[in-house]
Design a protein around this motif. Structure first.
Motif, PDB file in Angstrom:
ATOM      1  N   VAL A 274       0.836  -1.201   0.000  1.00  0.00           N
ATOM      2  CA  VAL A 274       0.000   0.000   0.000  1.00  0.00           C
ATOM      3  C   VAL A 274       0.870   1.249   0.000  1.00  0.00           C
ATOM      4  CG1 VAL A 274      -1.918  -1.143   1.170  1.00  0.00           C
ATOM      5  CG2 VAL A 274      -0.208   0.054   2.533  1.00  0.00           C
ATOM      6  N   HIS A 275       0.314   2.317  -0.511  1.00  0.00           N
ATOM      7  CA  HIS A 275       0.978   3.615  -0.504  1.00  0.00           C
ATOM      8  C   HIS A 275       1.150   4.061   0.947  1.00  0.00           C
ATOM      9  CE1 HIS A 275       1.512   7.947  -1.122  1.00  0.00           C
ATOM     10  NE2 HIS A 275       1.848   7.656  -2.359  1.00  0.00           N
ATOM     11  N   PRO A 276       2.265   4.747   1.285  1.00  0.00           N
ATOM     12  CA  PRO A 276       2.479   5.194   2.670  1.00  0.00           C
ATOM     13  C   PRO A 276       1.321   6.002   3.248  1.00  0.00           C
ATOM     14  CG  PRO A 276       4.483   5.482   1.387  1.00  0.00           C
ATOM     15  CD  PRO A 276       3.432   5.041   0.423  1.00  0.00           C
ATOM     16  N   ALA A 277       0.597   6.750   2.405  1.00  0.00           N
ATOM     17  CA  ALA A 277      -0.518   7.564   2.897  1.00  0.00           C
ATOM     18  C   ALA A 277      -1.634   6.709   3.486  1.00  0.00           C
ATOM     19  CB  ALA A 277      -1.072   8.426   1.766  1.00  0.00           C
ATOM     20  N   VAL A 278      -1.792   5.484   2.973  1.00  0.00           N
ATOM     21  CA  VAL A 278      -2.840   4.589   3.489  1.00  0.00           C
ATOM     22  C   VAL A 278      -2.578   4.268   4.954  1.00  0.00           C
ATOM     23  CG1 VAL A 278      -3.897   2.303   3.252  1.00  0.00           C
ATOM     24  CG2 VAL A 278      -3.313   3.631   1.205  1.00  0.00           C
ATOM     25  N   GLU A 279      -1.311   4.030   5.285  1.00  0.00           N
ATOM     26  CA  GLU A 279      -0.946   3.720   6.680  1.00  0.00           C
ATOM     27  C   GLU A 279      -0.891   4.995   7.526  1.00  0.00           C
ATOM     28  OE1 GLU A 279       2.716   1.589   6.218  1.00  0.00           O
ATOM     29  OE2 GLU A 279       1.682  -0.292   5.744  1.00  0.00           O
ATOM     30  N   LYS A 280      -0.311   6.048   6.986  1.00  0.00           N
ATOM     31  CA  LYS A 280      -0.159   7.289   7.749  1.00  0.00           C
ATOM     32  C   LYS A 280      -1.504   7.820   8.232  1.00  0.00           C
ATOM     33  CE  LYS A 280       1.461  12.095   7.406  1.00  0.00           C
ATOM     34  NZ  LYS A 280       2.112  13.114   6.536  1.00  0.00           N
ATOM     35  N   TYR A 281      -2.508   7.782   7.365  1.00  0.00           N
ATOM     36  CA  TYR A 281      -3.822   8.335   7.703  1.00  0.00           C
ATOM     37  C   TYR A 281      -4.824   7.251   8.112  1.00  0.00           C
ATOM     38  CZ  TYR A 281      -2.036  12.630   5.605  1.00  0.00           C
ATOM     39  OH  TYR A 281      -1.276  13.751   5.321  1.00  0.00           O
ATOM     40  N   GLN A 282      -4.309   5.996   8.244  1.00  0.00           N
ATOM     41  CA  GLN A 282      -5.160   4.858   8.621  1.00  0.00           C
ATOM     42  C   GLN A 282      -6.438   4.837   7.773  1.00  0.00           C
ATOM     43  OE1 GLN A 282      -5.408   5.537  12.984  1.00  0.00           O
ATOM     44  NE2 GLN A 282      -3.997   3.805  13.195  1.00  0.00           N
ATOM     45  N   LEU A 283      -6.251   4.897   6.472  1.00  0.00           N
ATOM     46  CA  LEU A 283      -7.380   5.046   5.564  1.00  0.00           C
ATOM     47  C   LEU A 283      -8.266   3.798   5.503  1.00  0.00           C
ATOM     48  CD1 LEU A 283      -5.843   7.050   2.581  1.00  0.00           C
ATOM     49  CD2 LEU A 283      -7.019   7.888   4.621  1.00  0.00           C
ATOM     50  N   LEU A 284      -7.691   2.631   5.774  1.00  0.00           N
ATOM     51  CA  LEU A 284      -8.532   1.429   5.761  1.00  0.00           C
ATOM     52  C   LEU A 284      -9.577   1.467   6.870  1.00  0.00           C
ATOM     53  CD1 LEU A 284      -5.936  -1.370   4.889  1.00  0.00           C
ATOM     54  CD2 LEU A 284      -7.585  -0.247   3.376  1.00  0.00           C
ATOM     55  N   ASN A 285      -9.269   2.174   7.968  1.00  0.00           N
ATOM     56  CA  ASN A 285     -10.248   2.322   9.049  1.00  0.00           C
ATOM     57  C   ASN A 285     -11.370   3.291   8.673  1.00  0.00           C
ATOM     58  OD1 ASN A 285      -8.734   0.596  10.633  1.00  0.00           O
ATOM     59  ND2 ASN A 285      -7.630   2.247  11.672  1.00  0.00           N
ATOM     60  N   ARG A 286     -11.150   4.055   7.615  1.00  0.00           N
ATOM     61  CA  ARG A 286     -12.154   5.009   7.153  1.00  0.00           C
ATOM     62  C   ARG A 286     -12.935   4.466   5.949  1.00  0.00           C
ATOM     63  NH1 ARG A 286     -10.819  10.617   8.280  1.00  0.00           N
ATOM     64  NH2 ARG A 286      -8.936  10.808   9.545  1.00  0.00           N
ATOM     65  N   THR A 287     -12.640   3.218   5.539  1.00  0.00           N
ATOM     66  CA  THR A 287     -13.174   2.687   4.293  1.00  0.00           C
ATOM     67  C   THR A 287     -14.316   1.712   4.537  1.00  0.00           C
ATOM     68  OG1 THR A 287     -10.984   2.919   3.277  1.00  0.00           O
ATOM     69  CG2 THR A 287     -12.577   1.529   2.137  1.00  0.00           C
ATOM     70  N   TYR A 288     -15.370   1.866   3.747  1.00  0.00           N
ATOM     71  CA  TYR A 288     -16.546   0.998   3.817  1.00  0.00           C
ATOM     72  C   TYR A 288     -16.762   0.415   2.421  1.00  0.00           C
ATOM     73  CZ  TYR A 288     -17.049   3.831   7.985  1.00  0.00           C
ATOM     74  OH  TYR A 288     -16.796   4.476   9.162  1.00  0.00           O
ATOM     75  N   TYR A 289     -17.015  -0.894   2.363  1.00  0.00           N
ATOM     76  CA  TYR A 289     -17.096  -1.578   1.082  1.00  0.00           C
ATOM     77  C   TYR A 289     -18.541  -1.877   0.687  1.00  0.00           C
ATOM     78  CZ  TYR A 289     -12.079  -1.857   1.301  1.00  0.00           C
ATOM     79  OH  TYR A 289     -10.754  -1.509   1.366  1.00  0.00           O
ATOM     80  N   ILE A 290     -18.900  -1.426  -0.511  1.00  0.00           N
ATOM     81  CA  ILE A 290     -20.234  -1.677  -1.062  1.00  0.00           C
ATOM     82  C   ILE A 290     -20.078  -2.793  -2.087  1.00  0.00           C
ATOM     83  CG2 ILE A 290     -22.255  -0.605  -2.143  1.00  0.00           C
ATOM     84  CD1 ILE A 290     -20.780   2.106  -1.700  1.00  0.00           C
ATOM     85  N   GLN A 291     -20.312  -4.006  -1.672  1.00  0.00           N
ATOM     86  CA  GLN A 291     -20.076  -5.135  -2.559  1.00  0.00           C
ATOM     87  C   GLN A 291     -21.414  -5.768  -2.950  1.00  0.00           C
ATOM     88  OE1 GLN A 291     -17.186  -7.041   0.139  1.00  0.00           O
ATOM     89  NE2 GLN A 291     -15.632  -6.686  -1.420  1.00  0.00           N
ATOM     90  N   MET A 292     -21.959  -5.277  -4.052  1.00  0.00           N
ATOM     91  CA  MET A 292     -23.243  -5.778  -4.545  1.00  0.00           C
ATOM     92  C   MET A 292     -22.994  -6.837  -5.611  1.00  0.00           C
ATOM     93  SD  MET A 292     -26.514  -3.637  -6.024  1.00  0.00           S
ATOM     94  CE  MET A 292     -25.875  -3.344  -7.664  1.00  0.00           C
ATOM     95  N   PRO A 293     -23.392  -8.095  -5.390  1.00  0.00           N
ATOM     96  CA  PRO A 293     -23.144  -9.160  -6.369  1.00  0.00           C
ATOM     97  C   PRO A 293     -23.793  -8.846  -7.719  1.00  0.00           C
ATOM     98  CG  PRO A 293     -23.865 -10.087  -4.260  1.00  0.00           C
ATOM     99  CD  PRO A 293     -24.068  -8.601  -4.179  1.00  0.00           C
ATOM    100  N   SER A 294     -23.128  -9.230  -8.791  1.00  0.00           N
ATOM    101  CA  SER A 294     -23.685  -9.011 -10.127  1.00  0.00           C
ATOM    102  C   SER A 294     -24.780 -10.018 -10.446  1.00  0.00           C
ATOM    103  CB  SER A 294     -22.576  -9.085 -11.180  1.00  0.00           C
ATOM    104  OG  SER A 294     -21.903 -10.326 -11.103  1.00  0.00           O
ATOM    105  N   ASN A 295     -24.664 -11.226  -9.879  1.00  0.00           N
ATOM    106  CA  ASN A 295     -25.696 -12.237 -10.079  1.00  0.00           C
ATOM    107  C   ASN A 295     -26.968 -11.819  -9.341  1.00  0.00           C
ATOM    108  OD1 ASN A 295     -27.182 -14.802  -9.014  1.00  0.00           O
ATOM    109  ND2 ASN A 295     -25.997 -15.522 -10.780  1.00  0.00           N
ATOM    110  N   ILE A 296     -28.086 -11.737 -10.066  1.00  0.00           N
ATOM    111  CA  ILE A 296     -29.315 -11.190  -9.494  1.00  0.00           C
ATOM    112  C   ILE A 296     -29.832 -12.039  -8.342  1.00  0.00           C
ATOM    113  CG2 ILE A 296     -31.732 -10.631  -9.988  1.00  0.00           C
ATOM    114  CD1 ILE A 296     -30.848  -9.860 -12.805  1.00  0.00           C
ATOM    115  N   ALA A 297     -29.792 -13.369  -8.488  1.00  0.00           N
ATOM    116  CA  ALA A 297     -30.301 -14.252  -7.430  1.00  0.00           C
ATOM    117  C   ALA A 297     -29.473 -14.112  -6.150  1.00  0.00           C
ATOM    118  CB  ALA A 297     -30.309 -15.700  -7.909  1.00  0.00           C
ATOM    119  N   ILE A 298     -28.144 -14.119  -6.308  1.00  0.00           N
ATOM    120  CA  ILE A 298     -27.265 -13.983  -5.144  1.00  0.00           C
ATOM    121  C   ILE A 298     -27.436 -12.604  -4.521  1.00  0.00           C
ATOM    122  CG2 ILE A 298     -24.856 -13.909  -4.399  1.00  0.00           C
ATOM    123  CD1 ILE A 298     -24.231 -15.952  -6.601  1.00  0.00           C
TER     124      ILE A 298
END
Length: 404
Positions: A45-69
């Motif tokens: 990861v880029h140093p800025a990701v760790e410096k600013y703890q960006l993963l703690n600020r990140t939320y994942y919107i993972q919508m499956p492409s398969n309609i049934a799932i």
């Protein structure tokens, strides 16, 4: 201000322009939440990701492409989160008000990501297609938030060729502001029907302090280092850089061409290098982290960016690694492609050549080989231009002004 930054895959090493904006906002006291549709590579990861703890600020919107799932997972999310904000979740399913956005469950997945968050002042989508996620956010969670979408390259070229010139019409109608990273893409947006009054050019900046300027001179041993950096994909035009070097190889035995990056064309490019019998002069170095790239640039003399319009329509804005090379004092050669002519002043900081023209590229390289006395002034001109137009601190200040 409270900002929702909507990105694609995150984190991504190559997208320093996004990281620079996020870090700049945080440094200026603004609250930033990151929303991503796919987890990136967290091993490097880029140093800025760790410096600013960006993963703690990140939320994942993972919508499956398969309609049934998608439906089954959506049902589970609905039951698991119904106690948190039932009004918000029910609103996301209102097909009578929101039509296909609700029926596709896009609004439900967005609503789950927004649970427990305060309303945002700004929803900033970092590529054109992500603007539709931003529209979903504003519909159900931040009705008073301003919707801004940045256009950066593939989204205003390849995406248009694939989905048609009307693809962004709903976004143009509802978005508050659109940012293009060069004048070339601003003209494309206007041509597609976006209101010119809603468009501002905000260039992608670099941290000039990290790229130390060095005056370039011909070394005593006569070795001339040429470098290209970028993903090994068609639009980077690396094939033409290799062909240009092959044309010069016999006349200039001390040249060395290093290509930094990885991608789907790696095998075919290596095959071309072997066919042209320049494997002693042209090296595919693979992917490098930023500090490794800086060291390679520091030991080079000329940078080339032989970008082309790909068959799928994909085009580049002014390339960040080109700015970095100019900041470090390298004379540069680019193509008359996309936004690159807005960065390179032809004959001043380097040269511009036509796309897919290995002969003219070789001619300009040959001129620089024969006239190393022009390298220092070209390098100084390039550094001055990047500092004046692409310094990320100035551009982050401008971004905050735009938000206000």
């Amino acid at each position: 201000m409270k900002v929702a930054m909507i990105v694609g895959r995150f984190p991504v090493l190559s997208e320093t322009f996004i990281l620079n904006q996020i870090a700049g906002l945080i440094d200026r006291g603004h609250e930033v939440d990151i929303y991503s549709d796919q987890l990136g590579d967290t091993s490097k990861v880029h140093p800025a990701v760790e410096k600013y703890q960006l993963l703690n600020r990140t939320y994942y919107i993972q919508m499956p492409s398969n309609i049934a799932i998608r439906g089954l997972k959506g049902l589970g999310l609905l039951f698991a989160n119904s106690y948190k904000d039932p009004a918000l979740l029910l609103r996301s399913l209102n097909v009578f008000k929101y039509g296909k956005e609700a029926a596709s469950l896009r609004l439900l997945y967005a609503a789950v990501s927004l649970l427990g968050k305060k309303e945002y002042d700004v929803i900033h989508c970092q590529f054109g297609p992500l603007g539709f996620i931003g529209m979903s956010f504003r519909l159900i969670g931040a009705p008073h938030g301003k919707l801004i979408t940045s256009f950066r390259g593939f989204d205003i070229s390849q995406h248009i060729q694939e989905f048609g010139e009307d693809v962004y019409n709903p976004l143009f109608a509802t978005g508050n502001l659109f940012l293009s990273n060069c004048d070339y893409f601003k003209r494309r947006l206007i041509k597609l029907g976006c209101d010119e009054k809603k468009i501002i050019v905000l260039r992608s900046g670099i941290d000039c302090s990290k790229f130390v300027f060095t005056t370039r001179h011909l070394p005593a041993d006569g070795r001339i280092g040429i470098v290209t950096t970028g993903r090994l994909v068609e639009k980077k035009g690396i094939e033409y850089g290799i062909r240009a070097i092959a044309k010069l190889a016999k006349a200039y035995p001390n040249i060395e061409y290093n290509i930094v990056g990885d991608g789907p064309l790696k095998e075919s490019l290596q095959q071309l290098i072997d066919e042209l019998d320049v494997s002693d002069k042209v090296k595919l170095l693979g992917h490098k982290q930023q500090q490794e790239l800086i060291e390679i640039l520091d030991n080079s003399h000329i940078f080339i960016a032989p970008c082309v319009t790909a068959k799928n329509g994909d085009q580049d804005a002014p390339v960040n690694v080109l700015k970095e090379a100019m900041a470090m004092g390298l004379p540069v050669i680019g193509t008359q492609h996309g936004g690159i002519p807005e960065l390179i002043e032809d004959g001043i900081s380097g040269f511009l050549v036509p796309e897919r023209d290995a002969d003219t590229l070789a001619e300009k390289l040959g001129y620089l080989f024969e006239h190393p006395e022009v390298w220092p002034e070209m390098g100084r001109s390039g550094r001055a231009y990047v500092e004046a137009h692409y310094d990320f601190n100035k551009l982050n200040e401008r971004l905050v002004e735009i938000y206000h």
